[in-house]
Design a protein around this motif. Sequence first.
Motif, short mmCIF file in Angstrom:
data_model
loop_
_atom_site.label_atom_id
_atom_site.label_comp_id
_atom_site.label_asym_id
_atom_site.label_seq_id
_atom_site.Cartn_x
_atom_site.Cartn_y
_atom_site.Cartn_z
N VAL A 81 -28.74 44.26 -43.59
CA VAL A 81 -28.09 43.25 -44.44
C VAL A 81 -28.35 43.57 -45.91
CG1 VAL A 81 -28.10 40.82 -45.12
CG2 VAL A 81 -28.10 41.43 -42.70
N SER A 82 -29.57 44.01 -46.23
CA SER A 82 -29.87 44.42 -47.61
C SER A 82 -29.01 45.60 -48.02
CB SER A 82 -31.36 44.78 -47.73
OG SER A 82 -32.18 43.66 -47.56
N LEU A 83 -28.80 46.51 -47.10
CA LEU A 83 -27.93 47.65 -47.39
C LEU A 83 -26.51 47.18 -47.63
CD1 LEU A 83 -27.43 50.68 -47.57
CD2 LEU A 83 -27.25 50.75 -45.07
N ALA A 84 -26.06 46.21 -46.85
CA ALA A 84 -24.71 45.66 -47.05
C ALA A 84 -24.59 45.02 -48.43
CB ALA A 84 -24.41 44.63 -45.95
N ARG A 85 -25.63 44.33 -48.87
CA ARG A 85 -25.61 43.74 -50.22
C ARG A 85 -25.43 44.83 -51.27
NH1 ARG A 85 -30.83 40.68 -49.26
NH2 ARG A 85 -30.26 38.70 -48.32
N ALA A 86 -26.18 45.93 -51.11
CA ALA A 86 -26.10 47.01 -52.09
C ALA A 86 -24.71 47.62 -52.13
CB ALA A 86 -27.15 48.08 -51.75
N ILE A 87 -24.07 47.74 -50.96
CA ILE A 87 -22.71 48.29 -50.93
C ILE A 87 -21.75 47.36 -51.67
CG2 ILE A 87 -20.79 48.87 -49.41
CD1 ILE A 87 -22.88 49.74 -47.33
N LEU A 88 -21.89 46.06 -51.41
CA LEU A 88 -21.02 45.09 -52.09
C LEU A 88 -21.25 45.09 -53.60
CD1 LEU A 88 -21.33 42.09 -49.60
CD2 LEU A 88 -19.23 43.33 -50.12
N HIS A 89 -22.47 45.35 -54.00
CA HIS A 89 -22.82 45.33 -55.42
C HIS A 89 -22.08 46.41 -56.19
CE1 HIS A 89 -25.33 43.55 -58.44
NE2 HIS A 89 -25.76 44.73 -58.86
N ASP A 90 -21.82 47.54 -55.51
CA ASP A 90 -21.01 48.62 -56.09
C ASP A 90 -21.52 49.07 -57.45
OD1 ASP A 90 -18.98 50.48 -56.06
OD2 ASP A 90 -17.54 49.14 -57.04
N SER A 91 -22.80 49.31 -57.51
CA SER A 91 -23.40 49.77 -58.77
C SER A 91 -23.41 51.29 -58.83
CB SER A 91 -24.83 49.23 -58.88
OG SER A 91 -25.50 49.80 -59.97
N LYS A 92 -23.50 51.81 -60.03
CA LYS A 92 -23.58 53.26 -60.21
C LYS A 92 -25.00 53.77 -60.07
CE LYS A 92 -20.83 55.82 -61.71
NZ LYS A 92 -20.01 56.84 -61.05
N ALA B 241 -37.36 51.91 -48.63
CA ALA B 241 -36.48 50.97 -47.96
C ALA B 241 -36.49 51.08 -46.45
CB ALA B 241 -35.05 51.15 -48.48
N THR B 242 -36.91 52.22 -45.90
CA THR B 242 -36.88 52.39 -44.44
C THR B 242 -38.28 52.57 -43.88
OG1 THR B 242 -36.52 54.77 -44.74
CG2 THR B 242 -34.57 53.39 -44.47
N SER B 243 -39.28 52.08 -44.60
CA SER B 243 -40.66 52.29 -44.15
C SER B 243 -40.98 51.50 -42.89
CB SER B 243 -41.62 51.88 -45.27
OG SER B 243 -41.49 50.50 -45.55
N SER B 244 -40.24 50.41 -42.65
CA SER B 244 -40.59 49.53 -41.54
C SER B 244 -39.58 49.58 -40.40
CB SER B 244 -40.73 48.09 -42.05
OG SER B 244 -41.74 48.00 -43.02
N VAL B 245 -38.72 50.60 -40.38
CA VAL B 245 -37.74 50.70 -39.31
C VAL B 245 -37.93 52.00 -38.55
CG1 VAL B 245 -36.06 49.29 -40.54
CG2 VAL B 245 -36.02 51.77 -40.85
N ASP B 246 -37.30 52.07 -37.37
CA ASP B 246 -37.48 53.25 -36.54
C ASP B 246 -36.63 54.40 -37.06
OD1 ASP B 246 -34.82 52.96 -35.54
OD2 ASP B 246 -35.55 51.38 -34.21
N TYR B 247 -36.79 55.56 -36.41
CA TYR B 247 -36.09 56.76 -36.86
C TYR B 247 -34.58 56.62 -36.74
CZ TYR B 247 -40.66 58.99 -36.67
OH TYR B 247 -41.96 59.30 -36.87
N ASP B 248 -34.13 55.98 -35.68
CA ASP B 248 -32.70 55.81 -35.48
C ASP B 248 -32.10 55.00 -36.62
OD1 ASP B 248 -30.23 55.96 -34.17
OD2 ASP B 248 -30.55 54.00 -33.23
N THR B 249 -32.74 53.87 -36.96
CA THR B 249 -32.25 53.04 -38.07
C THR B 249 -32.39 53.78 -39.39
OG1 THR B 249 -32.96 51.07 -36.86
CG2 THR B 249 -32.47 50.80 -39.18
N ASP B 250 -33.50 54.50 -39.55
CA ASP B 250 -33.70 55.27 -40.78
C ASP B 250 -32.57 56.28 -40.96
OD1 ASP B 250 -34.67 56.49 -43.01
OD2 ASP B 250 -36.46 57.32 -42.09
N GLU B 251 -32.27 56.99 -39.89
CA GLU B 251 -31.19 57.98 -39.98
C GLU B 251 -29.86 57.32 -40.26
OE1 GLU B 251 -29.08 61.39 -37.17
OE2 GLU B 251 -31.06 60.60 -36.65
N LYS B 252 -29.64 56.16 -39.61
CA LYS B 252 -28.40 55.41 -39.81
C LYS B 252 -28.27 54.98 -41.28
CE LYS B 252 -27.65 52.39 -36.64
NZ LYS B 252 -27.79 51.12 -35.86
N VAL B 253 -29.38 54.44 -41.84
CA VAL B 253 -29.37 54.01 -43.23
C VAL B 253 -29.10 55.18 -44.16
CG1 VAL B 253 -30.81 53.10 -45.09
CG2 VAL B 253 -30.84 52.00 -42.85
N GLN B 254 -29.77 56.31 -43.91
CA GLN B 254 -29.59 57.47 -44.78
C GLN B 254 -28.16 58.00 -44.71
OE1 GLN B 254 -31.77 58.36 -46.94
NE2 GLN B 254 -33.40 57.01 -46.16
#
Length: 1409
Positions: free
Chosen positions: A1307-1318, A1325-1338
């Motif tokens: 959801v935080s990632l979705a906020r950042a996408i909506l923010h559309d900043s340069k 940001a991915t310190s507390s998630v598993d490898y699958d989610t980490d890879e997905k986020v990256q």
Amino acid sequence: MSARDIEKQDLLESLKAQKRFLSVFFPKEIPPLPSEAERNPYPASDVNIFSRIFFYWLNKLYVKGYRRTLEPADLWYLANDYEVNHYFERFNSHYQLALKKKAENYALINESIYQQDDVLDEASKERSKKLTSLHTNIVVLCVFKTFAKEIVLVWLCFLFAMFSSAGAAIFSKYLILFVESTTSSIGAGVGYAIGTSICTWLLSVGENQFFYNAQVLSYKVSSILIKLTMTKALKLDARGRFKYPSSKISSIIGGDLSRIQDGCLYFIALLGVPLPLILFIGILIWNIGVSSLAGIGVFLLLIGCTAAFATKLFSLRADINIWSDKRLAYIKEILNNFRIIKYYTWENYYFKKIYDVRKKEMNYVFTSQFIRTVMISIIISSTYLSTMISFLVLYYSKSSKRNVANIFSSISMFNILSTLIAAFPFFVSSSTDAYAGLKRFGELFSCGEADENLLLKYNDIEDDLEFEDENFKMRKGSNEPAIKIENASFEWETFEIDDDDVDVENEKEEKKTKKNKKKCKKNNENENKNQEAKISKAKDFSLIDLNLSIDRGEFIIVTGVVASGKSSLLNAMSGFMKCIEGSIEVNDSILLCGESWVQNATIKDNILFGKEYDKKKYKEVLYACDLTADLKNFPAGDNTEIGERGITLSGGQKARLSLARACFDSKNIILMDDVLSAVDAKVGKHIMENCILGYLKDKTRILATHQLSLVGAADRVIFLNGDGTIDVGTSQELLETNEGFISLMQHATDNNNEDSIVEAEEVEAGKDESQDLLRIRSTKLMVTTSIQSIDDNEAKCIGKLVEVEERAVNSIQYDVYRNYVKLGSGIFGVFFLPVLFVILSLGIFASIFQTVWLSYWTEYRFSSLTNNEYVGIYIAINIATIIFVLCINTLLVYISNNAGRLLTVKGVERLLHAPTSFMDSTPMGRILNRFTKDTNCVDIELSEYLRLFVTPVGLVVGTVILSIVYIPWVAVAVPFFAFIFFCITNYYQASSREIKRLEAVQTSFVFSHFNETLNGMNTVKAYKAEKRFKSKNDFYINQRNEALFLTTANNSWIKISLGTFSSLFILFVSLLCVAGVFSLGAGATGVLLSNLLNIADQLTTALVQFTNLENSMNSVERLYHYAFKLPQEAAYEIRETQPSPQWLTVNSNIEFRNVFMQYSKNSPFVLNRLNFEIGTGEKVGICGRTGAGKSSIMTALYRLCEITEGEIIIDQVDISKIGLETLRSHLAIIPQDPIMFSSTLRKNLDPFDKFSDDKLYDVLKIVTLVDDIEKVKRQDGYHGETLHKYNLNQSVSEAGSNYSLGERQLVSLARAILHDSKILIMDEATSSVDYDTDEKVQRIIKQQFSHCTILCIAHRLKTIIDYDRILVLEKGEVIEFDTPYNLFCTEDGVFKEMCEKSRIVESDFNKVN
């Protein structure tokens, strides 16, 4: 200067002598501050009768308070009947007995308020009301039983006061007859004068004893409710916790308690009204015959009116409570997510929400107060109406009782009667307010309680006993497996949101939704049930048909993808998740180490958590959890105080502190929920080897984690498949049978088993773990004394983080009054005070001139006037008085309402723009106290005190002027009496003012601890620490009551002092009348006496209400401090330096030029001569040892802390020259701790409604939270638990607790996408998630932010080796800055060493390229 010297200097400063008007008569030596052992018990019940009447026992404290400012240690401690546990035990015995009796007659007591139905039906709501009323009435009944003697005593004191006032009126009648008579002896007249003054004094005695004993009783009742609420909150079941989150419970404690206190006081007075009423009516009939019944009829009519008004007030109070709860919920959300709000520049959004809620709340408050004003104005005017009608009837009936003595004696009786009747609506409204508040408590108490038979009760059973129920068994010392689960299914209970909890901004949407709800349901029913797109009832995550046996001493790892149920499984094992079928056995002591909750206490206290200190064990735990090095770097070692919610610690430190607490507790089964996610690889390795596999090696250990490199050390692995089922086996067995586990392990293999960034070398002794540690050094006290060279007390002084609450001393500052009037004046502006003065003067003149004109009429002073003209003028004066009274009271309500609304709004606005350092050092409860108790005082109480002060002052002044006009000799005595009056009040206020302020401060401790306990409830329960936290709550309640009881005694002291003073003044004037000076006639004597008999009450009321007003202005002062003096960040908006619209649209380069930054003036630099430049669109990874300054770069970019020297340039703009809103709104962030707010999912993504629903759903699909958008959108007509989890209308629980950590991160990632900043900043940001989610986020970041400049504070090195460049920091300086491959090829380089420790080889760079 040592810490102890600093502490002593601060203490001496507070104990300096105060220069006051009467200081010359007191010794110059400053009274010492008593130690705890030197304090004495509260003496009120142990003194003689003389001291009880005059409250002489306060003088010892007053002398001390006049010579210097009082401190908490100066107050008496509470013992025996005054100590909370003493009377709570009596109450609880009645309460439990009543519950038991009622449970036999009503099978409702132990049931929850709400049924399991999807929608609350009318029968369920009716049952809820019955339960609430039942529990409310039980509480009221038990209070009566507990304090029966006290209630009877208070009632008798009230009656004594009322009968004394009647005696004064009778003596005044005979005094007037004496003046009118020419044959009576002077001795009789003197006797009548003395009798009048003595009865007036006895009235003061009775009133004082009534108010003192009643208020002490009310404080005891409120203490019982606080204690009972704490007990209930710790026992609430899931439905109860849903209905009553911590914010709502805080609102009840903060807002309703004061109303209940007032209700206890005035309800007893209400019970005492009938007998005096009968007596007063009898005296009136005796005086002027049946004509008095006409006036009494007016009173009865007005009583009927007050009953109708009271009903309306009761309903308004319920409306006010709804909006007050919402306001407080928003404020709590601000406090809990302060940094996140600043990152996202949501200050204006939250300000608008609170402004709208506050406006609606104050509209209801104003309506309520205006109705109350009309009631009071009519009742006050009842004296004039009733006397007027009675005398008109008396006149036209030509009764023989029409003489001066009877008329003016009746005026005195009507005045007394009107005082009683005038207070009646206040008694009624206060009682109804109190009952409304009690109903809120009753609704809370009627909620269901959690099944204590599981984890909570287990710790209470003996070793040789066992517990068993339908689904859950617990044994101690059994030879069975540690945990055994057979065919068990578990689910989280879900509930539909109450209509009252709908957000303000969603009200219109809610109404629209309700209209469409039935239609949506009907359409859905027509769909084929077998279609995949069918909308079915959404259930929260559940675990299905589990079979599992865990042997003693086994080490189990629980893993799975994001939201697969790792935490749920641990909660199921520990009894926190509902078992709906099957069975679970726990055969040893068990502890869930879940959320990283820490107290606002020292590190040592957080680890011990109430356990007895064992030095050897303590040191072993510190080493096992790798905290030894950290303690060397804290200002006071393990005596360093931690900020509320652990705000001054890094995520890794909080996790290790929670783990250390679990280790020290020494349970045999330890469930650890992702305790290694926030620590780096080196620390994680140390914890694995020395804690999990070392110190805990003999325990049964179950670790939920996404760090798959650890599975090789586990005896077995539990893999959650994501559909509620599990597979169990060794890692090898799962690799052969479970495709999900194979896929997850493949991610780990691709990442070379890299868990996180490892420090380049051992942490040196003097290094901080993170910038958060340096925040501790930014507190008021900065001392570099070696911890080894000082004792524990001095260490605690050094490590003190939370600053002492600001407390003004002596008189309230003029600015507070001036700004209060300025804020409240509204449309009147600077003319408010002149208008009020003119109307008040005219009103007082009309009020007093009524009796004067009546004397003219009885004596026919003006022969040219006819009887009808006398009557007409008399009626006109009465009508004018009524109009002026209504105008005065309305003006006072108007200023109070305006000022209260604006003070709160401005306070919130300034709080939103306060620096983060303020939140680090200020407990949440202290802030909440401003917006609960203080706000309620300003909203409700202050307008009453204004009214009760302004009118009596005017009447006292008018009466004195009247006395001088009739008896000029009075003018000679007035200066003497005025001087005595001034000395008494000056002596009194020196101590009273400070005690009231101490009470405000010590009440904050109750709020802080209560709120902290609510926030850490799961941890408190897991450690079975309820008893200790309730004991601490008792301590703070007693501490609050020490000041509260004294505040009440202070009021009584001044009342009896001024009552005695006024009685002497009445005696003086009465004797002059008896002596016949200035040829006073019976009419003039009647005028004087009818007004003078009220002067004692008016003078006392004026001063007491002035004291109450000043004490309440302390609440204004505290809100004023927030509204006008709270420290602020730099300017939020600067129009003059606003960048061009093209800023950060094309270029997004960042340059640090010789940047220095420190968190406080005396703390070390966390950024030290930092120079680097990042080009537009460049992706830069930031790494380095802990404490190297990585997160400080983010802090500097967001200007959460201003840099000391240098410049930060973004796209050719110096960011220090632009507004914070402009800067932060152009930056996007994905923080380490993802936060969601209590609202809808839509508001969490787009609080400003900038985007369409389609856009939001598209983003949710991008971040893989939604697959079939149309299926989810089709549910837009639903609300509550029927919604898909990611429908935009889905409700988000407090702190986003109904979403997993990985989901919140997306959801935080979705906020950042909506923010559309340069510019995108990722703080681990991915310190507390598993490898699958980490890879997905990256992967998503690479796709969605390819055009952005990215700064990534890295947790896993693998995630940044494909970045354009790597910035390596050490001691706040740049030591390496190049492409990842070049740095890897640099011999003896820090980055190369980090890669080697993370098992990254050259081929990994080839894969990336």
